[in-house]
Scaffold this active site. Structure first.
Site, PDB file in Angstrom:
ATOM      1  N   SER A 109     -21.661  42.537  24.615  1.00  0.00           N
ATOM      2  CA  SER A 109     -21.506  42.586  23.165  1.00  0.00           C
ATOM      3  C   SER A 109     -22.754  41.974  22.529  1.00  0.00           C
ATOM      4  CB  SER A 109     -20.264  41.769  22.797  1.00  0.00           C
ATOM      5  OG  SER A 109     -20.319  41.385  21.452  1.00  0.00           O
ATOM      6  N   SER A 110     -23.020  42.340  21.273  1.00  0.00           N
ATOM      7  CA  SER A 110     -24.234  41.831  20.609  1.00  0.00           C
ATOM      8  C   SER A 110     -24.184  40.327  20.380  1.00  0.00           C
ATOM      9  CB  SER A 110     -24.454  42.559  19.276  1.00  0.00           C
ATOM     10  OG  SER A 110     -23.314  42.434  18.458  1.00  0.00           O
ATOM     11  N   CYS A 111     -23.014  39.700  20.553  1.00  0.00           N
ATOM     12  CA  CYS A 111     -22.940  38.243  20.341  1.00  0.00           C
ATOM     13  C   CYS A 111     -23.566  37.447  21.483  1.00  0.00           C
ATOM     14  CB  CYS A 111     -21.504  37.801  20.127  1.00  0.00           C
ATOM     15  SG  CYS A 111     -20.515  37.953  21.604  1.00  0.00           S
ATOM     16  N   TYR A 138     -16.920  33.413  24.383  1.00  0.00           N
ATOM     17  CA  TYR A 138     -16.935  34.840  24.727  1.00  0.00           C
ATOM     18  C   TYR A 138     -18.351  35.248  25.156  1.00  0.00           C
ATOM     19  CZ  TYR A 138     -16.280  39.869  23.556  1.00  0.00           C
ATOM     20  OH  TYR A 138     -16.196  41.241  23.555  1.00  0.00           O
ATOM     21  N   LYS A 142     -19.699  36.908  28.637  1.00  0.00           N
ATOM     22  CA  LYS A 142     -20.392  38.201  28.665  1.00  0.00           C
ATOM     23  C   LYS A 142     -21.773  38.067  29.311  1.00  0.00           C
ATOM     24  CE  LYS A 142     -17.385  40.973  26.868  1.00  0.00           C
ATOM     25  NZ  LYS A 142     -16.835  42.071  27.680  1.00  0.00           N
ATOM     26  N   HIS A 181     -11.332  42.426  14.093  1.00  0.00           N
ATOM     27  CA  HIS A 181     -12.697  42.386  13.566  1.00  0.00           C
ATOM     28  C   HIS A 181     -12.664  42.736  12.074  1.00  0.00           C
ATOM     29  CE1 HIS A 181     -13.644  42.977  17.913  1.00  0.00           C
ATOM     30  NE2 HIS A 181     -14.514  42.038  17.614  1.00  0.00           N
TER      31      HIS A 181
HETATM   32  N1  LIG Z   1     -14.524  46.047  19.552  1.00  0.00           N
HETATM   33  C1  LIG Z   1     -15.798  45.736  19.364  1.00  0.00           C
HETATM   34  O1  LIG Z   1     -16.261  45.600  18.228  1.00  0.00           O
HETATM   35  C2  LIG Z   1     -16.715  45.567  20.556  1.00  0.00           C
HETATM   36  C3  LIG Z   1     -18.071  45.302  20.286  1.00  0.00           C
HETATM   37  C4  LIG Z   1     -18.938  45.122  21.346  1.00  0.00           C
HETATM   38  C5  LIG Z   1     -18.465  45.213  22.640  1.00  0.00           C
HETATM   39  N2  LIG Z   1     -17.163  45.470  22.876  1.00  0.00           N
HETATM   40  C6  LIG Z   1     -16.711  45.488  24.276  1.00  0.00           C
HETATM   41  O2  LIG Z   1     -16.012  46.667  24.601  1.00  0.00           O
HETATM   42  C7  LIG Z   1     -14.990  46.360  25.558  1.00  0.00           C
HETATM   43  C8  LIG Z   1     -13.657  46.895  25.068  1.00  0.00           C
HETATM   44  O3  LIG Z   1     -13.352  46.364  23.796  1.00  0.00           O
HETATM   45  P1  LIG Z   1     -12.221  46.992  22.876  1.00  0.00           P
HETATM   46  O4  LIG Z   1     -12.644  46.780  21.487  1.00  0.00           O
HETATM   47  O5  LIG Z   1     -11.863  48.331  23.362  1.00  0.00           O
HETATM   48  O6  LIG Z   1     -11.021  45.983  23.152  1.00  0.00           O
HETATM   49  P2  LIG Z   1      -9.447  46.275  23.207  1.00  0.00           P
HETATM   50  O7  LIG Z   1      -9.111  47.404  22.293  1.00  0.00           O
HETATM   51  O8  LIG Z   1      -8.791  44.959  23.004  1.00  0.00           O
HETATM   52  O9  LIG Z   1      -9.219  46.768  24.691  1.00  0.00           O
HETATM   53  C9  LIG Z   1      -9.307  45.898  25.782  1.00  0.00           C
HETATM   54  C10 LIG Z   1      -8.529  46.503  26.926  1.00  0.00           C
HETATM   55  O10 LIG Z   1      -8.601  45.590  28.032  1.00  0.00           O
HETATM   56  C11 LIG Z   1      -7.323  45.489  28.611  1.00  0.00           C
HETATM   57  N3  LIG Z   1      -7.131  44.207  29.265  1.00  0.00           N
HETATM   58  C12 LIG Z   1      -7.427  42.982  28.776  1.00  0.00           C
HETATM   59  N4  LIG Z   1      -7.068  42.035  29.668  1.00  0.00           N
HETATM   60  C13 LIG Z   1      -6.529  42.676  30.738  1.00  0.00           C
HETATM   61  C14 LIG Z   1      -5.969  42.271  31.967  1.00  0.00           C
HETATM   62  N5  LIG Z   1      -5.872  40.978  32.287  1.00  0.00           N
HETATM   63  N6  LIG Z   1      -5.531  43.208  32.818  1.00  0.00           N
HETATM   64  C15 LIG Z   1      -5.590  44.521  32.501  1.00  0.00           C
HETATM   65  N7  LIG Z   1      -6.118  44.989  31.365  1.00  0.00           N
HETATM   66  C16 LIG Z   1      -6.573  44.076  30.480  1.00  0.00           C
HETATM   67  C17 LIG Z   1      -6.361  45.638  27.455  1.00  0.00           C
HETATM   68  O11 LIG Z   1      -5.096  45.999  27.954  1.00  0.00           O
HETATM   69  P3  LIG Z   1      -3.792  46.144  27.039  1.00  0.00           P
HETATM   70  O12 LIG Z   1      -3.925  47.515  26.434  1.00  0.00           O
HETATM   71  O13 LIG Z   1      -2.673  46.009  27.971  1.00  0.00           O
HETATM   72  O14 LIG Z   1      -3.882  45.034  26.023  1.00  0.00           O
HETATM   73  C18 LIG Z   1      -7.045  46.721  26.633  1.00  0.00           C
HETATM   74  O15 LIG Z   1      -6.668  48.006  27.085  1.00  0.00           O
HETATM   75  C19 LIG Z   1     -15.008  44.844  25.768  1.00  0.00           C
HETATM   76  O16 LIG Z   1     -15.747  44.540  26.915  1.00  0.00           O
HETATM   77  C20 LIG Z   1     -15.757  44.341  24.552  1.00  0.00           C
HETATM   78  O17 LIG Z   1     -16.464  43.187  24.829  1.00  0.00           O
HETATM   79  C21 LIG Z   1     -16.260  45.661  21.865  1.00  0.00           C
HETATM   80  C1  LIG Z   2     -18.228  42.174  18.108  1.00  0.00           C
HETATM   81  C2  LIG Z   2     -17.511  40.854  17.948  1.00  0.00           C
HETATM   82  O1  LIG Z   2     -17.916  40.208  16.788  1.00  0.00           O
HETATM   83  C3  LIG Z   2     -17.327  38.956  16.485  1.00  0.00           C
HETATM   84  O2  LIG Z   2     -18.143  38.304  15.590  1.00  0.00           O
HETATM   85  P1  LIG Z   2     -18.285  38.729  14.114  1.00  0.00           P
HETATM   86  O3  LIG Z   2     -19.155  39.930  13.984  1.00  0.00           O
HETATM   87  O4  LIG Z   2     -18.724  37.534  13.343  1.00  0.00           O
HETATM   88  O5  LIG Z   2     -16.729  39.032  13.800  1.00  0.00           O
HETATM   89  P2  LIG Z   2     -15.874  39.717  12.679  1.00  0.00           P
HETATM   90  O6  LIG Z   2     -14.509  39.140  12.822  1.00  0.00           O
HETATM   91  O7  LIG Z   2     -15.987  41.189  12.726  1.00  0.00           O
HETATM   92  O8  LIG Z   2     -16.465  39.184  11.276  1.00  0.00           O
HETATM   93  C4  LIG Z   2     -17.684  39.636  10.761  1.00  0.00           C
HETATM   94  C5  LIG Z   2     -17.945  39.016   9.406  1.00  0.00           C
HETATM   95  O9  LIG Z   2     -16.991  39.526   8.460  1.00  0.00           O
HETATM   96  C6  LIG Z   2     -16.435  38.460   7.714  1.00  0.00           C
HETATM   97  N1  LIG Z   2     -15.107  38.846   7.215  1.00  0.00           N
HETATM   98  C7  LIG Z   2     -14.791  39.003   5.903  1.00  0.00           C
HETATM   99  N2  LIG Z   2     -13.500  39.272   5.761  1.00  0.00           N
HETATM  100  C8  LIG Z   2     -12.982  39.343   7.007  1.00  0.00           C
HETATM  101  C9  LIG Z   2     -11.660  39.592   7.487  1.00  0.00           C
HETATM  102  O10 LIG Z   2     -10.718  39.804   6.752  1.00  0.00           O
HETATM  103  N3  LIG Z   2     -11.503  39.599   8.844  1.00  0.00           N
HETATM  104  C10 LIG Z   2     -12.536  39.357   9.705  1.00  0.00           C
HETATM  105  N4  LIG Z   2     -12.311  39.397  11.030  1.00  0.00           N
HETATM  106  N5  LIG Z   2     -13.795  39.077   9.263  1.00  0.00           N
HETATM  107  C11 LIG Z   2     -13.998  39.067   7.926  1.00  0.00           C
HETATM  108  C12 LIG Z   2     -16.440  37.295   8.696  1.00  0.00           C
HETATM  109  O11 LIG Z   2     -16.318  36.061   8.013  1.00  0.00           O
HETATM  110  C13 LIG Z   2     -17.823  37.497   9.345  1.00  0.00           C
HETATM  111  O12 LIG Z   2     -18.826  36.984   8.489  1.00  0.00           O
HETATM  112  C14 LIG Z   2     -17.299  37.995  17.636  1.00  0.00           C
HETATM  113  O13 LIG Z   2     -16.463  36.902  17.307  1.00  0.00           O
HETATM  114  C15 LIG Z   2     -16.951  38.627  18.907  1.00  0.00           C
HETATM  115  O14 LIG Z   2     -17.268  37.742  19.933  1.00  0.00           O
HETATM  116  C16 LIG Z   2     -17.646  39.949  19.129  1.00  0.00           C
HETATM  117  O15 LIG Z   2     -19.007  39.785  19.457  1.00  0.00           O
END
Ligand SMILES: NC(=O)c1ccc[n+]([C@@H]2O[C@H](COP(=O)([O-])OP(=O)(O)OC[C@H]3O[C@@H](n4cnc5c(N)ncnc54)[C@H](OP(=O)(O)O)[C@@H]3O)[C@@H](O)[C@H]2O)c1
Ligand SMILES: C[C@@H]1O[C@H](OP(=O)(O)OP(=O)(O)OC[C@H]2O[C@@H](n3cnc4c(=O)[nH]c(N)nc43)[C@H](O)[C@@H]2O)[C@@H](O)[C@H](O)[C@@H]1O
Length: 313
Positions: A109-111, A138, A142, A181
């Site tokens: 992830s970009s974090c 996190y 990663k 998010h």
């Molecule tokens: N979402 C973003 O903005 C974002 C950004 C950058 C990178 N990524 C990366 O993309 C990947 C997927 O993210 P996502 O957004 O798709 O998350 P998600 O919707 O929460 O999906 C995560 C999946 O992992 C499964 N999982 C978690 N713990 C498990 C365990 N102990 N055993 C089996 N399965 C397990 C979950 O199963 P269940 O369905 O049973 O809960 C779910 O299907 C992650 O590596 C994340 O870091 C996401």
């Molecule tokens: C992709 C993921 O990004 C995550 O960081 P990060 O972008 O700050 O995570 P987000 O929760 O997407 O928040 C991004 C920005 O949106 C603001 N924000 C404003 N209103 C809201 C709201 O109602 N909900 C949420 N969630 N945010 C809100 C929040 O304060 C922050 O500045 C990391 O914590 C993870 O580790 C991961 O890397």
């Protein structure tokens, strides 16, 4: 070039937002997709992961399973985010190597980058400064995943690669207001404010942080592109190349959802990192680019949200 033809590809985390997009994308390839739900395979359990890999012997696996959440969840549950992600990664890399799975695509992830990294963030800024405190747990997990891919490549010659997606959104996203998010939260808040005929909607923090967004279908396409075309030790950024201020994002969401009230701020919530726009030069130079604009993507996700609203309550 790695051909997917006739290969068995395990998508770990196939029910998640990214995993389900990967399954959709892989359906157009001549491969067999292997999946397992958490109820049959808990990835935090080493014995279960080993038994699964031994039994299914995939040719390649994409690690899209993780403990994932927005800024508040990351900040509130440091032990869960560090432990669960570390152990899932350790179990999968170890079992894959042990049972001769030669190809892994690991998702970070970009974090992972320093809080004040120079923008746009190049892949080589990893470990050049301190992390953003709200998600360092996190991020550390990663970074360990990237290093596992690198270590198995160096020590055992394995073709393990890593991709770092930016903030993603799309169908299947988490819309829970505490753990999600920002983008799904803003869509839900604006929609609910419209239904309640409210005069205002509240965003967390100052609204000045900037974030880069990529639709998950573009992300899945980029990941399959990397799986086929990339084999090196350096992780690769996966982004759109553009970022937007959170307050501007809220204005865009209000336009799409047709909520016309005021935007207020909850300053008790954290801003997090001020900006994390990644350089997408590596992927662009390889010939890949995203197709879905942010506005088009938000419109389609809002439609998906409305269609699935009843099933989510
Ligand atoms: N979402 C973003 O903005 C974002 C950004 C950058 C990178 N990524 C990366 O993309 C990947 C997927 O993210 P996502 O957004 O798709 O998350 P998600 O919707 O929460 O999906 C995560 C999946 O992992 C499964 N999982 C978690 N713990 C498990 C365990 N102990 N055993 C089996 N399965 C397990 C979950 O199963 P269940 O369905 O049973 O809960 C779910 O299907 C992650 O590596 C994340 O870091 C996401
Ligand atoms: C992709 C993921 O990004 C995550 O960081 P990060 O972008 O700050 O995570 P987000 O929760 O997407 O928040 C991004 C920005 O949106 C603001 N924000 C404003 N209103 C809201 C709201 O109602 N909900 C949420 N969630 N945010 C809100 C929040 O304060 C922050 O500045 C990391 O914590 C993870 O580790 C991961 O890397």
């Amino acid at each position: 070039m790695y051909s997917l033809s006739q290969k068995k590809i395990w998508v770990a985390g196939h029910r998640g937002m990214v995993g389900s997009a990967l399954v959709r994308r892989l359906q157009s390839e001549d491969c067999t997709i292997v999946t397992a739900a958490r109820e049959e395979l808990d990835l935090t359990r080493q014995d279960q992961v080993e038994a699964f890999v031994r039994a299914h012997k995939p040719d390649a696996l994409i690690l899209a399973a993780a403990k994932v959440g927005g800024i508040l969840a990351n900040n509130a549950l440091p032990a869960d985010f560090l432990y669960e992600n570390l152990i899932i990664e350790a179990n999968i890399f170890q079992a894959a190597h042990r049972y001769d799975v030669n190809k892994i695509l690991f998702l970070g992830s970009s974090c992972i980058y320093p809080k004040f990294a120079q923008q746009p963030i190049q892949e080589d800024s990893l470990l050049s400064g301190s992390l953003e405190p709200t998600n360092e747990w996190y991020a550390i997990a990663k970074i360990a995943g990237i290093k596992l891919a690198e270590a198995y490549r160096r020590q055992h010659g394995r073709d393990y690669i890593s991709a770092m997606p930016t903030n993603l959104y799309g169908p299947g996203d988490n819309f829970d207001l505490q753990s999600s998010h920002v983008l799904p939260a803003l869509i839900r808040k604006a929609h609910q404010a419209k239904l309640a005929r409210s005069d205002e909607v509240t965003i967390w923090g100052t609204g000045t942080p900037r974030r880069e967004f990529l639709h998950v279908d573009d992300c899945a396409d980029a990941l399959i592109f990397l799986l086929k075309n990339y084999s090196d030790v350096q992780h690769v950024n996966v982004g759109s190349g553009e970022d937007i201020e959170i307050i501007e994002l809220m204005r865009l969401v209000c336009r799409v959802t047709e909520f016309h009230g005021a935007i207020t701020h909850d300053l008790s919530k954290p801003d997090g990192t001020p900006r994390k726009l990644m350089s997408n030069a590596t992927l662009a130079n390889m010939g890949w680019k995203p197709r879905i604009s942010l506005e088009e993507g938000i419109r389609s996700v809002y439609e998906w949200y409305l269609e699935t609203e009843n099933s989510r309550r």
